[in-house]
Design a protein around this motif. Structure first.
Motif, short mmCIF file in Angstrom:
data_model
loop_
_atom_site.label_atom_id
_atom_site.label_comp_id
_atom_site.label_asym_id
_atom_site.label_seq_id
_atom_site.Cartn_x
_atom_site.Cartn_y
_atom_site.Cartn_z
N ASP A 109 18.59 0.80 13.08
CA ASP A 109 17.33 1.49 13.35
C ASP A 109 16.87 2.24 12.11
O ASP A 109 17.50 3.22 11.69
N CYS A 110 15.77 1.79 11.51
CA CYS A 110 15.18 2.52 10.38
C CYS A 110 13.86 3.17 10.79
O CYS A 110 13.10 3.62 9.92
N GLY A 111 13.59 3.24 12.10
CA GLY A 111 12.33 3.78 12.58
C GLY A 111 12.51 4.94 13.53
O GLY A 111 11.75 5.09 14.50
N PHE A 112 13.49 5.80 13.27
CA PHE A 112 13.76 6.93 14.16
C PHE A 112 13.68 8.26 13.42
O PHE A 112 14.32 9.24 13.78
N GLY A 113 12.89 8.28 12.35
CA GLY A 113 12.62 9.52 11.64
C GLY A 113 13.86 10.19 11.09
O GLY A 113 14.75 9.54 10.52
N LEU A 114 13.94 11.50 11.27
CA LEU A 114 15.08 12.26 10.76
C LEU A 114 16.38 11.91 11.46
O LEU A 114 17.46 12.22 10.94
N ARG A 167 0.82 -1.21 0.00
CA ARG A 167 0.00 0.00 0.00
C ARG A 167 0.86 1.27 0.00
O ARG A 167 0.34 2.37 0.23
N ASP A 168 2.16 1.12 -0.24
CA ASP A 168 3.07 2.27 -0.34
C ASP A 168 3.09 3.12 0.92
O ASP A 168 3.34 4.33 0.86
N GLU A 169 2.85 2.51 2.07
CA GLU A 169 2.85 3.26 3.32
C GLU A 169 4.18 3.08 4.03
O GLU A 169 5.02 2.27 3.64
N GLY A 170 4.36 3.84 5.09
CA GLY A 170 5.50 3.67 5.96
C GLY A 170 5.00 3.21 7.31
O GLY A 170 4.12 2.35 7.39
N GLY A 171 5.51 3.80 8.37
CA GLY A 171 5.05 3.42 9.69
C GLY A 171 5.91 4.03 10.78
O GLY A 171 6.81 4.84 10.51
N LEU A 172 5.62 3.63 12.00
CA LEU A 172 6.42 4.03 13.15
C LEU A 172 7.43 2.93 13.47
O LEU A 172 7.49 1.92 12.78
N CYS A 173 8.20 3.11 14.53
CA CYS A 173 9.31 2.18 14.81
C CYS A 173 8.84 0.76 14.99
O CYS A 173 9.55 -0.19 14.60
N TYR A 174 7.64 0.56 15.57
CA TYR A 174 7.16 -0.79 15.82
C TYR A 174 6.64 -1.47 14.55
O TYR A 174 6.23 -2.64 14.61
N GLU A 175 6.66 -0.76 13.42
CA GLU A 175 6.30 -1.35 12.14
C GLU A 175 7.52 -1.45 11.22
O GLU A 175 7.78 -2.50 10.61
N THR A 179 8.98 2.02 24.66
CA THR A 179 8.07 2.00 23.52
C THR A 179 8.78 2.27 22.18
O THR A 179 8.11 2.34 21.15
N HIS A 180 10.10 2.41 22.21
CA HIS A 180 10.81 2.47 20.93
C HIS A 180 11.33 1.07 20.61
O HIS A 180 11.72 0.32 21.50
N VAL A 181 11.31 0.73 19.31
CA VAL A 181 11.75 -0.59 18.86
C VAL A 181 12.96 -0.42 17.96
O VAL A 181 12.94 0.40 17.03
N ALA A 182 14.02 -1.17 18.22
CA ALA A 182 15.23 -1.15 17.41
C ALA A 182 15.69 -2.59 17.15
O ALA A 182 15.07 -3.55 17.61
N ILE A 183 16.79 -2.73 16.43
CA ILE A 183 17.29 -4.04 16.01
C ILE A 183 18.72 -4.23 16.51
O ILE A 183 19.54 -3.31 16.42
#
Length: 263
Positions: free
Chosen positions: A124-129, A63-71, A108-112
Motif C-alpha cells: 500500500d503506497c496510498g495510505f498517507g502517513l 506533471r509531478d503530482e501525487g494522488g489518492l489511493c485509487y491513483e 473505497t480504499h484501494v490496496a495491492i
C-alpha cells in the motif's frame, strides 16, 4: 502506449538498468513513499478526469503530482505487473481510530495483493502517513518500517482480514482497514466509481479541503490550507500559512530526479 516501466522508474529515481527482484520490493516501496505525495488536489480542480493507465502516467509521472489511493496504488500495480510480478488490486474499508468504527464509505480504499512462491503480501503506497513502506505478509508476521509496525490479522477466519498498525512509540495495535481477499478490482471503471464516491459523497474525508502528505527520510511533511507541518527525527515544526501560500509550499512535495516525457 507509453512505457510505464521507464516513466515510473524515472519518477521515483529507480535505476532503469536495475531489474526489479522480489527481494528489492521493500526498497522500492520506500522510494515510492519518499517520491509520490498523497494528495487530493484534483478534487478541487474541476471535474476529475477518467482513470486510465495513460491518465495516471500523465498526472503522476509527468506533471509531478501525487494522488489518492485509487491513483497511487493502481499505478504501482501496473508497474509491478509490467515487471512480471503477480499482483492484483483489492477494495478495503478504512477504520476510524478516533470513533473506533468503520468509515461509512465502505470499499473505497484501494490496496495491492502480491503473490510470490505461494505466499501473499499486502502492499500500500496510498495510505498517507500510515502507509507501511514494506510488504506485509498475509500470514500474520509483523514487519517494521520507519513509521511503525504492521501485520495482517484474521479476526473472522478465512477471507476477511485486517491491516493492523502499531506506531513506533506505542504498544497497542490499531486497526488500519479491513479487506476481503476476493474483493478484487477488475478494471478502471471500478476505480472511477471509487473516485466518484470520494469526490461527491458528503461523508468523504477528502473532499472538504486540500491536503498534501509526503514521507521523508527524516519524518514527514503535511500541507493544508492553514498549516505546513514538518516532522524531523521526532521533532515537529508547524508554520501557519497566509492566504495564497498553499501554492508556494506545494513545490516542497516534488522530488524530481531526471526530466521525463511520454515519448
Amino acid at each position: 502506449m507509453p512505457d510505464i516501466d521507464a516513466l515510473f522508474r524515472a519518477r521515483i529515481g529507480w535505476d532503469a538498468r536495475r531489474p526489479l527482484q522480489f527481494d528489492e520490493i521493500d526498497a522500492l516501496l520506500r522510494e515510492v513513499a519518499l517520491s509520490l505525495p498523497f494528495e487530493n488536489l484534483k478534487l478541487f480542480d474541476g471535474e476529475p478526469e477518467a482513470l486510465s493507465e495513460r491518465a495516471l502516467l500523465e498526472k503522476i509521472a509527468l506533471r509531478d503530482e501525487g494522488g489518492l489511493c485509487y491513483e497511487l496504488n493502481p499505478l504501482l500495480y501496473l508497474f509491478l505487473r509490467r515487471n512480471g510480478l503477480e499482483a492484483s488490486l483489492i477494495r478495503a474499508t478504512v477504520f476510524d481510530e478516533d470513533k473506533q468504527d468503520w468509515l461509512p464509505l465502505v470499499g473505497t480504499h484501494v490496496a495491492i495483493l502480491l503473490w510470490h512462491q505461494e505466499q501473499g503480501y499486502l502492499l500500500d503506497c496510498g495510505f498517507g502517513l500510515k502507509q507501511p513502506m514494506r510488504m506485509v505478509p498475509l500470514c500474520g508476521e509483523a514487519v517494521v518500517s520507519a513509521n511503525g509496525a504492521y501485520r495482517v490479522a484474521w479476526p473472522a477466519g478465512a477471507g476477511f482480514a485486517q491491516l493492523e498498525r502499531r506506531p513506533a512509540a506505542e504498544e497497542r495495535w490499531q486497526i488500519a482497514y479491513g479487506f476481503d481477499l476476493d474483493d478484487e478490482i477488475a478494471d478502471c471503471g471500478a476505480l472511477s466509481e471509487i473516485q466518484r464516491r470520494i469526490a461527491e459523497d458528503p461523508r468523504s474525508p477528502f473532499n472538504k479541503s486540500r491536503l498534501m502528505v509526503l514521507l521523508t527520510a527524516e519524518g514527514s511533511r503535511v500541507l493544508t490550507e492553514e498549516t505546513l507541518t514538518e516532522t524531523r527525527n521526532g521533532k515537529q515544526c508547524r508554520l501557519a500559512l497566509r492566504p495564497g501560500e498553499f501554492e508556494v509550499f506545494r513545490r516542497l512535495f516534488v522530488r524530481r530526479f531526471v526530466p521525463i516525457s511520454m515519448a
